[in-house]
Design a protein around this motif. Structure first.
Motif, PDB file in Angstrom:
ATOM      1  N   GLU A 140      42.407  38.234  51.468  1.00  0.00           N
ATOM      2  CA  GLU A 140      41.922  39.533  51.003  1.00  0.00           C
ATOM      3  C   GLU A 140      42.645  39.852  49.702  1.00  0.00           C
ATOM      4  N   VAL A 142      43.185  41.735  45.860  1.00  0.00           N
ATOM      5  CA  VAL A 142      43.032  43.061  45.259  1.00  0.00           C
ATOM      6  C   VAL A 142      42.467  42.897  43.858  1.00  0.00           C
ATOM      7  N   ARG A 145      40.155  47.280  38.589  1.00  0.00           N
ATOM      8  CA  ARG A 145      39.145  47.477  37.544  1.00  0.00           C
ATOM      9  C   ARG A 145      39.175  48.934  37.098  1.00  0.00           C
ATOM     10  N   LYS A 148      41.352  51.270  39.046  1.00  0.00           N
ATOM     11  CA  LYS A 148      41.076  51.458  40.459  1.00  0.00           C
ATOM     12  C   LYS A 148      41.179  50.132  41.200  1.00  0.00           C
ATOM     13  N   GLN A 149      41.697  50.191  42.430  1.00  0.00           N
ATOM     14  CA  GLN A 149      41.890  48.992  43.235  1.00  0.00           C
ATOM     15  C   GLN A 149      40.841  48.906  44.338  1.00  0.00           C
ATOM     16  N   GLN A 150      40.410  47.692  44.597  1.00  0.00           N
ATOM     17  CA  GLN A 150      39.535  47.450  45.743  1.00  0.00           C
ATOM     18  C   GLN A 150      39.865  46.091  46.342  1.00  0.00           C
ATOM     19  N   LYS A 151      39.779  46.000  47.670  1.00  0.00           N
ATOM     20  CA  LYS A 151      40.056  44.743  48.356  1.00  0.00           C
ATOM     21  C   LYS A 151      38.756  43.970  48.531  1.00  0.00           C
ATOM     22  N   VAL A 152      38.832  42.681  48.210  1.00  0.00           N
ATOM     23  CA  VAL A 152      37.658  41.816  48.276  1.00  0.00           C
ATOM     24  C   VAL A 152      38.063  40.497  48.918  1.00  0.00           C
ATOM     25  N   PHE A 159      30.460  38.911  44.777  1.00  0.00           N
ATOM     26  CA  PHE A 159      31.273  39.826  43.977  1.00  0.00           C
ATOM     27  C   PHE A 159      31.439  39.251  42.573  1.00  0.00           C
ATOM     28  N   ASP A 165      39.171  42.687  34.259  1.00  0.00           N
ATOM     29  CA  ASP A 165      39.599  42.780  35.656  1.00  0.00           C
ATOM     30  C   ASP A 165      40.940  42.076  35.847  1.00  0.00           C
TER      31      ASP A 165
END
Length: 249
Positions: A140, A142, A145, A148-152, A159, A165
């Motif tokens: 998982e 991080v 962008r 802002k952070q998002q887990k992918v 994605f 990024d």
């Protein structure tokens, strides 16, 4: 015949190693500008923060947000409007990509900045280009962008990354198991993992151990570590410590 000759000339200007690309130019990109039969106007220029490059005779001209073909047309029109040339033939080629790069950081084999290409803009492609996730890294990741952070998930093929990024691979969450188990140590935590599954990953309980005497140590919300009697169906969390005690009989 003249039109065919012009096409051939412009094709020849796209020298090997210079990319004619449909991607938009951005700050930091370096371009090679060629004006046919005008060697003094041929130049290498970097796109500045305002999206402009500096050209002989015409000075600063905005190319940011344009393709290389659009930039060539803009330069050609500027040369005509300034009455420097009557019918300039201009070619623009992208030599160094800086605006469309992604930073790969953390537990990755080869950290650094990697260019985004049209056929390699997916997260798994960039992770592979950076050598893959290093031992102990989390699947998982991080993605940062615009602050802002998002887990992918690292295998998320749907994605698509964007220029600027930052991909950060953190340490994978682990649990610890000790005591009367075959293989003590730290192991990755999987979603929904139970105490029974954790014990099996540790090789199972030794002949001296007891599955009814299992302790679970966990850091509570207040930061203090607490110990519980664990059931085999209890769910494991990151940083849990499982201790299998010796049988009383």
């Amino acid at each position: 015949m003249i039109r065919i000759l012009t096409v051939l000339i412009l094709s020849a200007l796209a020298l090997p190693g210079l990319a004619q690309t449909p991607d938009k130019l951005g700050a930091g990109d370096v371009v090679h500008v060629t004006v046919f039969q005008q060697p003094d106007l041929t130049t290498d220029a970097r796109v500045n923060e305002q999206g402009a490059i500096s050209m002989p005779l015409i000075g600063a001209i905005k190319v940011g947000g344009q393709t290389t073909s659009e930039a060539a047309q803009a330069i050609s029109e500027a040369l005509k409007e300034g009455k420097f040339l009557k019918a300039p033939q201009v070619a623009v080629a992208l030599t160094t990509v800086r605006s469309r790069q992604v930073s790969m950081l953390g537990l990755i084999l080869h950290p650094g900045r990697y260019p985004l290409e049209e056929q390699h803009s997916r997260l798994p492609d960039l992770i592979a280009a950076a050598g893959g996730i290093a031992a102990g890294g989390s699947e998982e990741v991080v993605v940062i962008r615009d602050g802002k952070q998002q887990k992918v998930n690292a295998l998320a093929k749907d994605f698509e990354l964007k220029g600027g990024d930052t991909v950060y691979i953190d340490r994978a969450p682990v649990f610890y198991i000790y005591g009367e188990v075959m293989h003590s140590g730290a192991y990755p935590v999987k979603a929904g993992m139970t105490v029974m599954q954790a014990i099996s990953i540790g090789g199972g309980i030794t002949p001296r151990g007891s599955e009814s005497r299992v302790k679970l140590r966990r850091v509570a919300a207040d930061g203090k570590t607490r110990e519980y009697d664990a059931s085999l169906v209890d769910t494991i969390k990151a940083d849990d410590v499982i201790f299998v005690k010796e049988s009383l009989f």
